[in-house]
Write an enzyme that holds these catalytic residues in place. Structure first.
Site, PDB file in Angstrom:
ATOM      1  CE  LYS A 215       4.425  -0.447   9.358  1.00 53.16           C
ATOM      2  NZ  LYS A 215       2.955  -0.345   9.217  1.00 53.16           N
TER       3      LYS A 215
ATOM      4  CG  ASP B 185      -3.212  -5.036   8.765  1.00 57.92           C
ATOM      5  OD1 ASP B 185      -2.427  -4.218   8.258  1.00 57.92           O
ATOM      6  OD2 ASP B 185      -3.228  -6.249   8.507  1.00 57.92           O
TER       7      ASP B 185
ATOM      8  CE  LYS C 220      -1.698   0.712   3.980  1.00 55.89           C
ATOM      9  NZ  LYS C 220      -0.673   1.687   4.436  1.00 55.89           N
TER      10      LYS C 220
END
Length: 847
Positions: free
Chosen positions: A40, A126, A14
């Site tokens: 992240k 997610d 992505k």
């Protein structure tokens, strides 16, 4: 300005695709803001060539958000980058960091004022939660691209993301299509079948290319660093497809889990979704209550042959009439939909479990009927319970009679917060109280607004003033701060705590509470709703403070300070018993009142006339208790009795002293426990004469109760009525009683009538002087007619202050708040009720 958001399962490519699309758009002459929404903080690495300091590292207070200081020019001309950032791994909430950044972008009009042509959001995909959906939820991004592969878990994530997009379609959000990233061309067919099944399109296909690996090692976008590669060609094609993609004519349809796995296993090919209108934000602007695009929501239900009849939890229950028969159906929000439900918009439908298997063959007909409701969102459907003619049905709508705030078995019911409860007039509190031991400290870990979250006084403070022996005499004319106990403190959990972690705040609060409680003290630490989801683990700091400060620290969920749970009771009992043991003293008084509030002086005076002395409350609860021979409780409590028993302290819970009979029984119980056999019991001659005069006046009138069959037994005195024996006091005063009992039909089923008769017979057996009649009703209109056609009926019980349903029928609402204890209190109660009956203002002017 255009806004694009990329979602996808972690590791699917992505960020690689999103950053390359940004690079291509910037190379085409646009000014692009690339927004990294992944804790992240690696979304902008290939565009910047390095890590950049995130927004969370620079954000400050009001007027100094640090937003523009967090934006960096990329190595690619025309592209600018910002990373939302997040907490250290395992601490705080990354979703909150994204929300904070977006708030600053909105408040400072960043996209509007800084000349960006396009904003590209790269979001962790997610976890499909409200935090990571913030670009959609807060209206920043409109065009969604989901990156997926042919692998089952990647497609499963994509399917869930489609549900998320659909939930925010009212904000103008739409799914532009899929960007498929596969290892070999042959796998594309699986992705195409999936796109067909969910009614969307494939915007582009990306294949494995060594150029991508080489570019990422160099921290550069492959589409520019290796412009002649196959990846670059496909990325340029994808960017053109994204530019051209508009909102689809028919929005996609996410598959329920059962359908998805049937598809993934090749057991069933799911057809494309049927067309349905999009419920965009523009449709809602200026809309009247209970309407959709100017049409009555009720009328839309009627056109579908459906009649909403109530709520079960968060589900709407409807009666549906079809060509094949009448059925009960369930409409649930999409988030609560289960296997077997058919999904429409942000809701799903199925037959009610009570239908058994009788609906076989009507399934197709139900889907056709439900399709008539597809313009409606679930929250619009709820408006059928909130029309002006049914104000309280909408006001009291948070859960249902069996709703539980948490799943813990000891969590109390909130029966006063159920949908569509137009027939409810008595609102029982669901849980036994657990006395807060003096000397303990309660810490509420939550935002300061939780101080207003108690249900005392009901929704918006609409319930009657407090009643019963423990009434502290507070008038409630509107919402107020319910958590006013000086032993309860709040940590004020803030947004920064959610982003960066709250360990230091918890430790500081626990240390302060421990210092206040002192060695051997008790600290109860309650983790509120927001910290429960976003905060650090409270167990470690609790154990640390318990060990270092020598206090007992108990962890619990949400602000249930006064509510019962076995574990909480056990700790409080042990704490109180130890404090009582240390406070041992020679008794100097006869009784000590516990939880009597402003009733204590009246009851002390009543006992003093019988030569029974009472403790004048001091500053030390435990010394007061040990200075009396007998502890007298005002009502049931799960802590006090066991604590007194453990400490060897004598206590008594007598019947509540209301009315002449109740007061005499209360006095006799106390005198008996003290061995005072010669104590004078009964009212004075003057009080008896006054009662007789009031009895003659009251006998002309009737008092009514509107209730369900199972509530009849509450009237003799229970926690539902603050332990006030309302019915016995009315019967003693000479009032006739009329019970209006809710039934599924006006005539009532034979077994229902039998149950009602048995309960009424039990009341008569306990109260021989009771004059009672019973009538059934099943609709608001029937109830109103019964109330209006009863001239002797002047009083109707309701826990809602100045209940307009009763006033509109020409009657006077009353509640347990009007009842006073003692002989003098009984006379005052009867005087109030009689004067209300003789006051016919509502009947003359408001009915």
């Amino acid at each position: 300005m255009e806004s694009i958001v990329f979602f996808g399962k972690g590791g699917i490519g992505k960020s690689t695709i999103a950053s390359n699309i940004t690079a291509i758009l910037a190379a085409g002459g646009r000014k692009i803001l690339h927004v990294g929404c992944d804790p992240k903080m690696d979304c902008t690495l290939s565009l910047m060539g390095r890590h950049i300091q995130p927004f969370t590292a620079k954000c400050g207070g009001p007027g100094q958000s640090g937003l523009r200081d967090s934006i960096y020019p990329a190595a690619v001309k025309g592209a600018w980058c910002i990373e939302a950032g997040g907490p250290q791994p395992g601490v705080g909430c990354g979703g909150t960091a994204i929300g904070s950044m977006l708030d600053a972008m909105r408040d400072e009009r960043l996209l509007e004022d800084d000349g960006y042509d396009t904003a590209v959001f790269d979001v962790l995909g997610d976890v499909v939660c409200g935090g990571f959906a913030a670009p959609l939820r807060r209206g920043f991004a409109k065009k969604v691209i989901i990156v997926t592969s042919e692998e089952v878990l990647s497609l499963y994530a994509a399917n869930r993301l489609i549900m998320m997009v659909d939930n925010y379609s009212r904000n103008g959000v739409y799914l532009a299509g899929l960007a498929v990233n596969v290892k070999n061309p042959g796998a594309v067919v699986i992705a195409r079948d999936f796109a067909k099944a969910v009614n969307t399109r494939i915007l582009g296909v990306m294949l494995r290319d060594p150029a991508v690996t080489a570019a990422e090692r160099a921290h550069k976008p492959a589409a520019l660093a290796y412009a002649k590669s196959d990846f670059a060609r496909r990325a340029w094609q994808l960017s053109q497809a994204i530019n051209a993609a508009g909102a689809p004519a028919t929005p996609p349809r996410a598959m329920p889990d059962a359908e998805f796995f049937a598809f993934a296993e090749g057991r069933r090919q799911v057809p494309a979704a049927a067309a349905r209108p999009r419920a965009g934000a523009a449709q809602l602007k200026g809309a009247a209550p209970n309407t959709h695009n100017g049409k009555s929501v009720t009328a839309l239900f009627e056109a579908a042959g459906m009649k909403p009849s109530g709520m079960e939890g968060t589900q709407i229950i409807c009666e549906w009439s079809s060509g094949s028969g009448a059925y009960k159906i369930v409409i649930a929000p999409a988030a609560a939909a289960h296997e077997g439900m058919s999904r429409f918009s942000d809701w799903a439908v199925c037959f009610h479990p009570s239908a058994g298997k009788d609906y076989a063959g009507a399934g197709k007909e139900l889907l056709q009927a439900a399709a008539r409701l597809t313009p409606l969102r679930f929250d619009e459907m709820l408006s059928v319970f909130m029309g002006l003619k049914n104000f309280y049905g909408g006001l009291l709508n948070a859960g249902g009679p069996d709703d539980k705030t948490l799943t813990a078995p000891d969590t109390p019911r909130r029966p006063h917060t159920g949908f569509g409860q137009w027939q409810r007039f008595i609102f029982p509190g669901g849980a036994l109280e657990a006395f807060i031991p003096p000397g303990s400290v309660m810490v509420e870990h939550g935002d300061s607004e939780c101080r207003f979250s108690g249900c005392e006084g009901g929704v918006m403070g609409m319930f009657s003033e407090s009643a019963g022996l423990n009434d502290f005499g507070r008038e409630r004319y509107g919402p107020q701060l319910p958590r006013c106990d000086t032993r309860i403190v709040n940590t004020d959990f803030l947004n920064d705590d959610a982003v960066s972690g709250d360990d230091a705040k918890m430790l500081r609060s626990l240390n302060g509470a421990a210092a206040k409680a002192g060695p051997g003290g008790l600290v109860e630490f309650y983790v509120g709703c927001t910290p429960m989801m976003l905060a650090s683990d409270a167990a470690a700091p609790a154990r640390s403070v318990e060990k270092e400060k020598g206090v007992k620290v108990v962890l619990d969920r949400y602000n249930s300070f006064y509510e019962h749970s076995p574990a909480k009771v056990a700790v409080r009992v042990d704490f109180m018993a130890a404090k009582l043991a240390r406070a041992a003293a020679r008794p100097r008084y006869d009784v000590n009142f516990i939880n009597f509030g402003c009733s204590a002086p009246k009851m002390s005076a009543l006992l003093a006339g019988r030569k029974i002395s009472a403790v004048a409350p001091g500053k030390d609860f435990y010394k007061d208790a040990r200075s009396a021979r007998l502890q007298v409780l005002s009502g049931p409590d799960t802590v006090l009795g066991p604590a007194f028993d453990k400490a060897g302290v004598k206590w008594l819970l007598p019947a509540a002293p209301y009315g002449f009979a109740g007061t005499s029984a209360w006095l006799a119980a106390i005198a008996g426990a003290l061995g005072r056999k010669k104590a004078t019991i009964g009212p004075s001659q003057e009080q008896a004469a006054q009662a007789l005069a009031l009895w003659r006046r009251a006998g002309r009138f009737a008092a009514g109760f509107i209730l369900a069959p199972e509530e009849i037994s509450l009237l003799s005195g229970s926690t539902a009525l603050k332990m006030v024996p309302v019915l016995p006091v009315l019967a003693e005063a000479g009032f006739k009683i009329r019970l209006f009992v809710l039934s599924a039909s006006p005539t009532g089923a034979p077994d229902l009538r039998k149950r009602i008769k048995a309960r009424v017979s039990a009341l008569k057996a306990a109260l021989p002087a009771l004059r009672v009649s019973t009538e059934l009703f099943s609709t608001p209109a029937e109830l109103t007619k019964l109330l209006r056609t009863a001239p002797a009926l002047r009083l109707v019980y309701s826990d809602i202050r100045r209940d307009p349903r009763i006033v509109a029928a020409g009657k006077n609402p009353f509640s347990a708040a009007l009842f006073e204890p003692g002989y003098a209190g009984a006379l005052e109660t009867w005087r109030r009720l009689t004067e209300l009956c003789e006051w016919d203002f509502n009947e003359r002017y408001l009915s």
